[in-house]
Scaffold this active site. Sequence first.
Site: not given
Ligand code: DX5
Ligand code: ZN
Length: 227
Positions: A68, A139, A146, A198
């Site tokens: 990503h 998103m 995270g 997380s």
């Molecule tokens: C955010 C990232 C996500 C993130 C998700 O910018 O693209 O992949 O790591 O983390 P959680 O699951 O903790 O929201």
């Molecule tokens: Zn991501």
Amino acid sequence: MQLPIKIAPSILSADFANFGAECRAIEAEGADWVHVDVMDGHFVPNLTFGPAMCAAIRPHIKTVMDVHLMIAPVDPYIAAFANAGADIITAHIEAGPHIHRTLQAIRDTGKKAGLALNPGTGIEAVEHLLDMVDLICVMTVNPGFGGQSFIASQVDKVRRLRAMLGARPVHIEIDGGVTVETAPLVAAAGADVLVAGSAVFKGGSVANPAPYGAHIAAIRAAAEAAR
Ligand code: DX5
Ligand code: ZN
């Protein structure tokens, strides 16, 4: 089009001193894909890793390396991430004026092409790109970190995107704030790939990976039950 639920743990929540072992651990515990969050400190307010890190962890990943890219510009780096062994390369629609060219460039490397949308971006902009993508990443947080809270307004976006895709076998990936509570909402709306950072890594470690497996199984079960 209903595709099997896939769980893609984000190694943004892994032990940064132990990425190889963390990738092996999450796969042993049932991860379908490994999600790698690349941030540039410009498109998003955080810095993570680049192509060299992706190349280093590639031998530790047997499933799918889902990269990503939260970077702008994207095009100068596509070849480097392809050479690093990415299976899927996802670029943000907001990262530049020529997303059509970017998706073409990703496909030209032979890799699968993903298109990510920030929470504030509408789906009208993807209408003319539907036949150029293998995955659309919705998103459900503002990208960069995270552990943020799920933005519920995105569920309706997922529903409308799935309808817009019709019979196309395109993945809808959800990224941000996925938990056992939020996974059913997006699965019911038509998502099939759930990124979770997380919520997968909490309470576990390379030395004690069983919690990873328990979280992956719980998120998967909650999503499957909601379809
Ligand atoms: C955010 C990232 C996500 C993130 C998700 O910018 O693209 O992949 O790591 O983390 P959680 O699951 O903790 O929201
Ligand atoms: Zn991501």
